[in-house]
Design a protein around this motif. Structure first.
Motif, mmCIF file in Angstrom:
data_model
loop_
_atom_site.group_PDB
_atom_site.id
_atom_site.type_symbol
_atom_site.label_atom_id
_atom_site.label_comp_id
_atom_site.label_asym_id
_atom_site.label_seq_id
_atom_site.Cartn_x
_atom_site.Cartn_y
_atom_site.Cartn_z
ATOM 1 N N SER A 1 105.372 67.845 14.933
ATOM 2 C CA SER A 1 104.379 68.923 15.032
ATOM 3 C C SER A 1 105.013 70.203 15.567
ATOM 4 O O SER A 1 106.038 70.185 16.243
ATOM 5 C CB SER A 1 103.232 68.497 15.952
ATOM 6 O OG SER A 1 103.666 68.475 17.298
ATOM 7 N N GLN A 2 104.339 71.316 15.266
ATOM 8 C CA GLN A 2 104.790 72.601 15.784
ATOM 9 C C GLN A 2 104.766 72.590 17.310
ATOM 10 O O GLN A 2 105.635 73.175 17.949
ATOM 11 C CB GLN A 2 103.914 73.750 15.264
ATOM 12 C CG GLN A 2 104.032 73.997 13.793
ATOM 13 C CD GLN A 2 102.993 73.227 13.002
ATOM 14 O OE1 GLN A 2 102.352 72.286 13.485
ATOM 15 N NE2 GLN A 2 102.818 73.601 11.747
ATOM 16 N N GLY A 3 103.784 71.907 17.881
ATOM 17 C CA GLY A 3 103.693 71.817 19.338
ATOM 18 C C GLY A 3 104.901 71.122 19.934
ATOM 19 O O GLY A 3 105.420 71.540 20.969
ATOM 20 N N GLU A 4 105.357 70.050 19.261
ATOM 21 C CA GLU A 4 106.545 69.345 19.751
ATOM 22 C C GLU A 4 107.795 70.217 19.626
ATOM 23 O O GLU A 4 108.654 70.209 20.514
ATOM 24 C CB GLU A 4 106.743 68.042 18.982
ATOM 25 C CG GLU A 4 105.704 66.984 19.304
ATOM 26 C CD GLU A 4 105.814 65.777 18.403
ATOM 27 O OE1 GLU A 4 105.900 64.663 18.947
ATOM 28 O OE2 GLU A 4 105.814 65.942 17.169
ATOM 29 N N LEU A 5 107.894 70.952 18.540
ATOM 30 C CA LEU A 5 109.033 71.853 18.364
ATOM 31 C C LEU A 5 109.042 72.938 19.438
ATOM 32 O O LEU A 5 110.076 73.226 20.041
ATOM 33 C CB LEU A 5 109.005 72.492 16.972
ATOM 34 C CG LEU A 5 109.265 71.549 15.799
ATOM 35 C CD1 LEU A 5 108.940 72.247 14.477
ATOM 36 C CD2 LEU A 5 110.697 71.052 15.814
ATOM 37 N N ARG A 6 107.869 73.513 19.685
ATOM 38 C CA ARG A 6 107.778 74.562 20.708
ATOM 39 C C ARG A 6 108.022 73.999 22.115
ATOM 40 O O ARG A 6 108.647 74.654 22.949
ATOM 41 C CB ARG A 6 106.429 75.262 20.619
ATOM 42 C CG ARG A 6 106.322 76.132 19.385
ATOM 43 C CD ARG A 6 105.063 77.001 19.382
ATOM 44 N NE ARG A 6 105.054 77.818 18.198
ATOM 45 C CZ ARG A 6 104.372 77.535 17.086
ATOM 46 N NH1 ARG A 6 103.622 76.463 17.031
ATOM 47 N NH2 ARG A 6 104.430 78.338 16.040
ATOM 48 N N ALA A 7 107.531 72.790 22.370
ATOM 49 C CA ALA A 7 107.765 72.156 23.673
ATOM 50 C C ALA A 7 109.254 71.877 23.865
ATOM 51 O O ALA A 7 109.798 72.078 24.964
ATOM 52 C CB ALA A 7 106.963 70.859 23.786
ATOM 53 N N ARG B 1 111.853 77.327 17.705
ATOM 54 C CA ARG B 1 110.662 78.188 17.610
ATOM 55 C C ARG B 1 110.511 78.751 16.201
ATOM 56 O O ARG B 1 109.407 78.824 15.659
ATOM 57 C CB ARG B 1 110.733 79.315 18.638
ATOM 58 C CG ARG B 1 110.196 78.946 19.991
ATOM 59 C CD ARG B 1 110.082 80.151 20.904
ATOM 60 N NE ARG B 1 111.383 80.581 21.357
ATOM 61 C CZ ARG B 1 112.065 79.986 22.335
ATOM 62 N NH1 ARG B 1 111.562 78.953 22.966
ATOM 63 N NH2 ARG B 1 113.252 80.424 22.684
ATOM 64 N N GLY B 2 111.630 79.159 15.604
ATOM 65 C CA GLY B 2 111.584 79.686 14.233
ATOM 66 C C GLY B 2 111.112 78.637 13.242
ATOM 67 O O GLY B 2 110.332 78.936 12.334
ATOM 68 N N LEU B 3 111.566 77.406 13.421
ATOM 69 C CA LEU B 3 111.123 76.316 12.556
ATOM 70 C C LEU B 3 109.625 76.073 12.711
ATOM 71 O O LEU B 3 108.907 75.920 11.726
ATOM 72 C CB LEU B 3 111.904 75.042 12.879
ATOM 73 C CG LEU B 3 111.594 73.817 12.034
ATOM 74 C CD1 LEU B 3 111.844 74.089 10.555
ATOM 75 C CD2 LEU B 3 112.425 72.634 12.512
ATOM 76 N N ALA B 4 109.151 76.080 13.950
ATOM 77 C CA ALA B 4 107.715 75.894 14.195
ATOM 78 C C ALA B 4 106.914 77.026 13.561
ATOM 79 O O ALA B 4 105.896 76.779 12.905
ATOM 80 C CB ALA B 4 107.437 75.818 15.697
#
Length: 99
Positions: free
Chosen positions: A8-14, A79-82
Protein backbone atom coordinates in the motif's frame (compact mmCIF):
# COMPACT_ATOMS: atom_id res chain seq x y z
CA UNK A 1 6.03 -19.87 -4.31
CA UNK A 2 4.18 -16.68 -5.17
CA UNK A 3 5.17 -13.27 -3.94
CA UNK A 4 2.62 -10.76 -2.75
CA UNK A 5 3.68 -7.55 -4.43
CA UNK A 6 0.72 -5.57 -3.21
CA UNK A 7 2.22 -2.87 -1.02
CA UNK A 8 0.00 0.00 0.00
CA UNK A 9 0.93 3.64 -0.43
CA UNK A 10 0.69 3.96 3.35
CA UNK A 11 3.31 1.26 3.82
CA UNK A 12 5.59 2.91 1.28
CA UNK A 13 5.22 6.29 2.97
CA UNK A 14 5.73 4.74 6.42
CA UNK A 15 8.92 3.08 5.18
CA UNK A 16 10.13 6.38 3.77
CA UNK A 17 9.41 8.04 7.11
CA UNK A 18 11.34 5.31 8.94
CA UNK A 19 14.34 5.88 6.68
CA UNK A 20 14.10 9.65 7.26
CA UNK A 21 14.09 9.03 11.00
CA UNK A 22 17.10 6.74 10.70
CA UNK A 23 19.07 9.35 8.77
CA UNK A 24 18.08 12.09 11.23
CA UNK A 25 18.94 9.97 14.28
CA UNK A 26 22.27 8.80 12.88
CA UNK A 27 23.52 12.19 11.69
CA UNK A 28 24.58 13.63 15.09
CA UNK A 29 26.03 10.33 16.29
CA UNK A 30 28.14 9.88 13.17
CA UNK A 31 29.19 13.52 13.16
CA UNK A 32 30.43 13.21 16.75
CA UNK A 33 32.24 9.94 16.07
CA UNK A 34 34.05 11.44 13.08
CA UNK A 35 34.86 14.62 14.99
CA UNK A 36 36.30 12.55 17.85
CA UNK A 37 38.42 10.55 15.43
CA UNK A 38 39.65 13.74 13.77
CA UNK A 39 40.50 15.22 17.18
CA UNK A 40 42.36 12.03 18.10
CA UNK A 41 44.28 12.23 14.84
CA UNK A 42 45.24 15.81 15.62
CA UNK A 43 46.30 14.86 19.14
CA UNK A 44 48.47 12.04 17.84
CA UNK A 45 49.83 14.08 14.91
CA UNK A 46 53.48 13.63 15.95
CA UNK A 47 53.12 9.85 15.60
CA UNK A 48 52.23 7.74 12.58
CA UNK A 49 48.96 6.76 14.28
CA UNK A 50 47.79 10.38 14.01
CA UNK A 51 48.00 10.40 10.23
CA UNK A 52 46.22 7.05 10.06
CA UNK A 53 43.42 8.31 12.33
CA UNK A 54 43.02 11.45 10.24
CA UNK A 55 42.94 9.39 7.06
CA UNK A 56 40.39 7.02 8.57
CA UNK A 57 38.24 9.97 9.60
CA UNK A 58 38.26 11.38 6.08
CA UNK A 59 37.57 8.00 4.49
CA UNK A 60 34.80 7.08 6.88
CA UNK A 61 33.38 10.59 6.68
CA UNK A 62 33.04 10.33 2.92
CA UNK A 63 31.56 6.82 3.09
CA UNK A 64 29.07 7.74 5.80
CA UNK A 65 27.96 10.88 3.98
CA UNK A 66 27.39 8.76 0.89
CA UNK A 67 25.39 6.27 2.97
CA UNK A 68 23.24 9.03 4.46
CA UNK A 69 22.56 10.50 1.02
CA UNK A 70 21.75 7.08 -0.43
CA UNK A 71 19.28 6.40 2.38
CA UNK A 72 17.68 9.83 1.87
CA UNK A 73 17.44 9.12 -1.89
CA UNK A 74 15.75 5.78 -1.19
CA UNK A 75 13.25 7.47 1.12
CA UNK A 76 12.45 9.95 -1.63
CA UNK A 77 12.10 7.08 -4.09
CA UNK A 78 9.62 5.31 -1.81
CA UNK A 79 7.56 8.50 -1.58
CA UNK A 80 7.74 8.93 -5.36
CA UNK A 81 6.56 5.36 -5.87
CA UNK A 82 3.65 5.91 -3.48
CA UNK A 83 2.71 9.15 -5.23
CA UNK A 84 2.99 7.53 -8.66
CA UNK A 85 0.76 4.68 -7.55
CA UNK A 86 -1.83 7.20 -6.35
CA UNK A 87 -1.79 8.95 -9.72
CA UNK A 88 -2.04 5.66 -11.61
CA UNK A 89 -5.00 4.52 -9.51
CA UNK A 90 -6.78 7.83 -10.10
CA UNK A 91 -6.22 7.53 -13.85
CA UNK A 92 -7.58 3.98 -13.86
CA UNK A 93 -10.63 5.06 -11.83
CA UNK A 94 -11.33 7.93 -14.19
CA UNK A 95 -11.18 5.60 -17.23
CA UNK A 96 -13.66 3.13 -15.73
CA UNK A 97 -15.99 5.73 -14.23
CA UNK A 98 -19.33 5.62 -15.98
CA UNK A 99 -19.16 2.04 -17.25
Amino acid sequence: MTWDQNISQGELRASAGAVDTLVTDLRPILTKALADLTDAGTSFAPWSAGAKMTGASKGWGSALQTLQQTLADHAEGLRGLANGTDVMEQEILSKFRGW
